[in-house]
Write an enzyme that holds these catalytic residues in place. Structure first.
Site, PDB file in Angstrom:
ATOM      1  N   GLU B  10       0.841  -1.192   0.000  1.00  0.00           N
ATOM      2  CA  GLU B  10       0.000   0.000   0.000  1.00  0.00           C
ATOM      3  C   GLU B  10       0.878   1.246   0.000  1.00  0.00           C
ATOM      4  O   GLU B  10       0.541   2.261  -0.562  1.00  0.00           O
ATOM      5  CB  GLU B  10      -0.897  -0.026   1.246  1.00  0.00           C
ATOM      6  CG  GLU B  10      -2.073   0.887   1.166  1.00  0.00           C
ATOM      7  CD  GLU B  10      -3.237   0.235   0.432  1.00  0.00           C
ATOM      8  OE1 GLU B  10      -4.300   0.861   0.388  1.00  0.00           O
ATOM      9  OE2 GLU B  10      -3.088  -0.888  -0.082  1.00  0.00           O
ATOM     10  N   HIS B 307      -4.677  -3.628   1.970  1.00  0.00           N
ATOM     11  CA  HIS B 307      -4.349  -3.135   3.304  1.00  0.00           C
ATOM     12  C   HIS B 307      -4.046  -4.283   4.246  1.00  0.00           C
ATOM     13  O   HIS B 307      -3.064  -4.274   4.986  1.00  0.00           O
ATOM     14  CB  HIS B 307      -5.574  -2.386   3.880  1.00  0.00           C
ATOM     15  CG  HIS B 307      -5.440  -0.900   3.810  1.00  0.00           C
ATOM     16  ND1 HIS B 307      -6.291  -0.051   4.452  1.00  0.00           N
ATOM     17  CD2 HIS B 307      -4.564  -0.126   3.176  1.00  0.00           C
ATOM     18  CE1 HIS B 307      -5.939   1.193   4.216  1.00  0.00           C
ATOM     19  NE2 HIS B 307      -4.895   1.175   3.431  1.00  0.00           N
TER      20      HIS B 307
END
Lengths: 551, 345
Positions: B10, B307
């Site tokens: 991310e 995530h």
């Protein structure tokens, strides 16, 4: 934390930052938006505003406190009267800048110029440029509406930091560097000189010529190029639009009596016998331009007084006139005299010297910059080609012979560039088909050597005596010099001059006692020299030290 | 010292917050390099600094590089302790992200911590308060965590100015979480929060949402917020089942059509209901760390997000984490987390 604090100084925008109602958040308000950027942490905001906008300032300060808890907002009242009046706004902001304590070691400053009237923005800009605000500028802009709707992330819009220090911008810096180089090259007539001292001098002259209108004093031996440089300075200023007027020049040695006054300051009709018509004079001719007075040391005391007045007041009285005439010119003065000594003798006004002694440049003689002889030789040959209409060339052999001669220490080049110019002109004229051969060179070098020898012989009295004054003045005070017999004075001056350029005591000794050295197997020249100097209370170390500091 | 490449996965604040949380608990110092490399504004942004500074306060940490735009950060906690703190976050920063950073550590530290978190409470790209209070905290409380949160004042982007208080008493033993089935669907409801925007915006949102979902319109209401600093609008949908309550939030923005706001929430709720799992994507992201650093557990969720995977990768650098994700197909996954005992330091 080592980070410097970031402080923003900004004016409240009575229209752009406006809004006390709840819908104010729907609009882009620059003073708020500046504190909404993710990558910008501002520690303090000095919010300047007029008293009548107190309420708005409070709302803005409150909103900033919410969007940026890291920021301390300090409100300061300023009073413009009329926010579109340049004088009032500049005055108020200048007062603020003067009273504000900038701590540039611990804090970085930004001046926000998006808000306020255009006049206020201009004033902020000027105060930054003049470093009253030691700050960078920050300009904010509203979010772009490219995708049809404002995105929440972009609501802060964007900002740009502008540093007015142009040297911080690489591309601009190189652009200015090139401009400078062009200017310097122009001052050197495109001659690629190699002498570091001379190049350094030109670098400064270029800077001063473009930045200042104050008087410039060019010193140095005759023929070193003072007059040439003065004209080049004028031309450079003219091309860079720093002067609008003309170049006027005169050699003061040629001015005598009433004619001197009238040549410089002009006269009205009937000012004196023979003043049939009106004459403008050189000072008026140089109005808005540059006046070059060569050999300024030869100017009479009356003329000096008038000149000082003219330089200081930018106005003077022509001969016979009771009406002052205005002329705003830049003075460039040239001299080969030690004007300090002339002041001591009472032949030059001390106040005038003080006035013109602001930017003083000593042009070295050719013998002090022998590495520049070769490029100057090429330049003179090119000049001769142009003036004679023949392609003047020099054989490799001839060129080497000439340069060997030119670089020899016995070549004094007492006429400096004038000698070089004359030599090349003669050689070019005598060269068949424009080809300068070794034999042409040999003839010329012999002629030069004879000419210099003659000068040295005849100037033993006059030239050396005045030279010796200069050399001795740097190491002895006037009282001590007065004690010396002329007999010692001349001798000591030469010894001092040799010591000044010598690397060591032994070095100087070898040069001074060269003839006796050849006769004897071993001598202690250094000791002999030290004892000689000691008789006059001098030490070798002082002579070299004083020489290097006066350079 | 542990070196963490801040540019992978991310590549944003998530790696930073996860690393800070892990470092606080394990006491392992770390250096993060390449922070937000390749972004238009690389390096630490204000919201990241807020998280770092909060972690510094909680862990009495030595820190270097905690400056705006810094690409590198060194963090060395010295002593984790419960305490009272006030953390304020600037405009775009979410107060809940700060909470997320320090919460696992404060659950470990013996004693009660009282936090005042100021800033955004309802920001896009961050867990909104309603989700924290309605979904996340109740699950933590169920496994024994002593934690209470309260919203004193909402803070919408861009004005911010919200305030959350949290009281966390740490040090207690937590039970493993077992949440494999959602259980009977008990209740569905929605609220359209609106502050300083026309009421009809909220009315249209609930009408459209209830209509699209086929939910009872009586359980879907506009809710006017009076104490907001600036304008704001959020559509909050709640799905309460026997074993878990999930919360879904969409944000209204100036210039964004109501249909788009509703559509976003509808998509998430529909996906959640179709997957027939108890834990949705965002809740799985939040649960991972407290479970891995505590009692562990097992839960079913939708296919894990990037995530989630990024967090697992970072966790493995700090602790001997054992997270297994069994893909059960059709947007269902079974996550097993073996807890790591780091409580005795």
């Amino acid at each position: 934390m080592a980070r410097k604090k970031l402080v923003v100084l900004g004016l409240l925008g009575p229209s752009l930052d406006a809004g006390v109602a709840r819908n104010r958040w729907e609009r882009w308000r620059p003073s708020i938006a500046l504190f909404q950027h993710e990558a910008l942490v501002i520690d303090r905001f000095e919010l300047l505003h007029e008293k009548k906008f107190d309420d708005l300032a409070n709302v803005v300060a409150g909103d900033i406190a919410h969007v940026s808890p890291e920021t301390v907002v300090r409100q300061t009242q300023v009073s413009f009267g009329d926010a579109w009046d340049f004088e009032q706004v500049y005055g108020a902001l200048h007062d603020f800048a003067r009273s504000y304590t900038f701590n540039t070691d611990a804090e970085d400053y930004l001046v926000h110029i998006t808000t306020g009237t255009h006049v206020a923005q201009i004033c902020m800009f000027l105060l930054c440029e003049a470093r009253y605000f030691p700050a960078r500028l920050v300009q904010t802009s509203p979010p772009k509406r490219a995708d049809g709707g404002a995105s929440a992330r972009g609501a802060a819009g964007s900002y740009a930091l502008i540093d007015l220090d142009l040297s911080k911008y690489d591309r601009l810096a190189s652009r200015f560097r090139k401009e400078q180089e062009r200017g310097q090259s122009f001052l050197k007539s495109g001659i690629d000189t190699r002498n570091a001292a001379f190049n350094g001098l030109i670098e400064q002259v270029e800077h001063v010529a473009l930045a200042s209108r104050a008087p410039v004093l060019l010193t140095g031996p005759t023929g070193a190029g003072k007059s040439h440089l003065a004209r080049k300075i004028f031309e450079l200023k003219k091309t860079r639009r720093k002067v609008a007027g003309d170049f006027a020049e005169v050699n003061c040695a040629t001015l005598r009596g009433d004619a001197a006054m009238s040549a410089l300051f002009g006269h009205v009709k009937g000012a004196f016998t023979g003043a049939i018509g009106e004459r403008a004079g050189l000072l008026r001719k140089a109005d808005g331009g540059v006046l070059f007075l060569d050999e300024i040391g030869e100017l009479g005391l009356d003329e000096q007084a008038m000149l000082l007045h003219a330089v200081e007041e930018k106005a003077f009285y022509p001969v016979g006139s009771d009406r002052e005439v205005k002329s705003d010119f830049q003075l460039i003065a040239g001299t080969n005299r030690d004007l300090g000594a002339s002041v001591a003798k009472g032949t030059f006004r001390e106040d005038l010297l003080a006035r013109i002694n602001l930017w003083t440049y000593r042009l070295p003689g050719l013998r002090d910059r022998r590495e520049d002889i070769a490029p100057n030789l090429d330049f003179e040959i090119a000049k001769a080609t142009a003036s004679l209409g023949v392609n003047v060339t020099m054989s490799k052999d001839a060129r080497e012979r000439f340069l060997t001669f030119a670089n020899a220490s016995s070549s004094t080049w007492s006429g400096n560039f004038r000698d070089l110019n004359a030599a090349v002109t003669r050689m070019a004229t005598l060269a068949t088909g424009g080809r300068i051969t070794a034999s042409v060179v040999d003839d010329e070098t012999a002629r030069l050597a004879r000419a210099w020898a003659a000068i040295t012989a005849t100037s033993g009295g006059v030239g050396a005596a005045s030279d010796s004054e200069g050399a001795l003045a740097s190491v002895m005070n006037e009282a001590a010099r007065a004690e010396l017999d002329r007999f010692d004075r001349v001798q000591l001056a030469d010894v001092v001059a040799v010591c000044a350029r010598a690397r060591s005591l032994s070095d100087a000794g070898r040069e001074l006692f060269a003839a006796s050295r050849r006769k004897k197997a071993s001598v202690n020249d250094a000791d002999r020299l030290r004892k000689y100097l000691a008789r006059f209370g001098l030490a070798f170390e002082e002579l070299t030290a004083s020489a290097s500091s006066s350079r | 010292m542990l070196i963490i490449d801040g540019s992978v996965g991310e590549g944003g604040g998530q790696i930073l917050r996860t690393s800070l949380a892990l470092s606080l608990i394990t006491g392992t110092p770390f250096r993060m390099t390449g922070i937000r490399a390749g972004r238009s504004k690389p390096g630490l942004l204000r919201q990241h600094l807020a998280a770092v500074n909060a972690a510094v306060a909680v862990g009495h940490a030595d820190v270097a590089g905690n400056e705006p735009s810094s690409r590198e950060l060194e963090f060395r906690p010295t002593a984790l302790a419960a305490g009272d703190h006030t953390f304020a976050v600037g405009t775009a920063g979410s107060a809940t992200l700060v909470l997320q950073t320090v919460l696992p550590a404060l659950l470990h530290a013996s004693g009660t911590s009282r936090l005042v978190l100021e800033g955004g409470t309802h920001n896009p790209f961050a867990p909104p308060y309603d989700f924290i209070a309605g979904a996340f905290v109740p699950l933590l409380r169920r496994i024994g965590a002593d934690i209470e949160v309260d919203l004193t004042r909402p803070g919408f982007y861009p004005a911010g100015g919200g305030r959350i208080t949290a009281s966390i008493t740490g040090g207690g033993r937590l039970a493993p979480l077992v949440l494999e089935e959602r259980g009977t669907l008990l209740r569905t409801s929605a609220e359209a929060l609106y502050a300083q925007v026309p009421a009809n915006v909220a009315v249209r949102e609930v009408d459209l949402f209830a209509g699209t979902m086929g939910w009872d319109r009586a359980a879907c209401r506009p809710k006017r917020i009076d104490d907001s600093r600036g304008p704001g609008n959020a559509l909050v949908a709640t799905v309460a089942s026997a074993n878990v309550t999930e919360v879904f939030v969409g944000f209204g923005e100036k210039g964004l059509r109501v249909e788009r706001v509703v559509e976003g929430v509808v998509t998430e709720v529909t996906r959640y209901l179709a997957a027939n799992v108890p834990v949705f994507e965002h809740l799985a992201d939040q649960l991972l760390l407290p479970l891995a650093l505590g009692p562990g557990g097992v839960f079913r969720t939708v296919a894990p997000s990037l995530h989630f995977r990024t967090q697992v990768d970072v966790m493995k650098k700090f602790i001997d984490a054992d997270v297994t994700v069994e893909d059960e197909g059709e947007d269902r996954a079974r996550v097993t987390v073996r807890g790591v005992d780091v409580s005795t330091r």
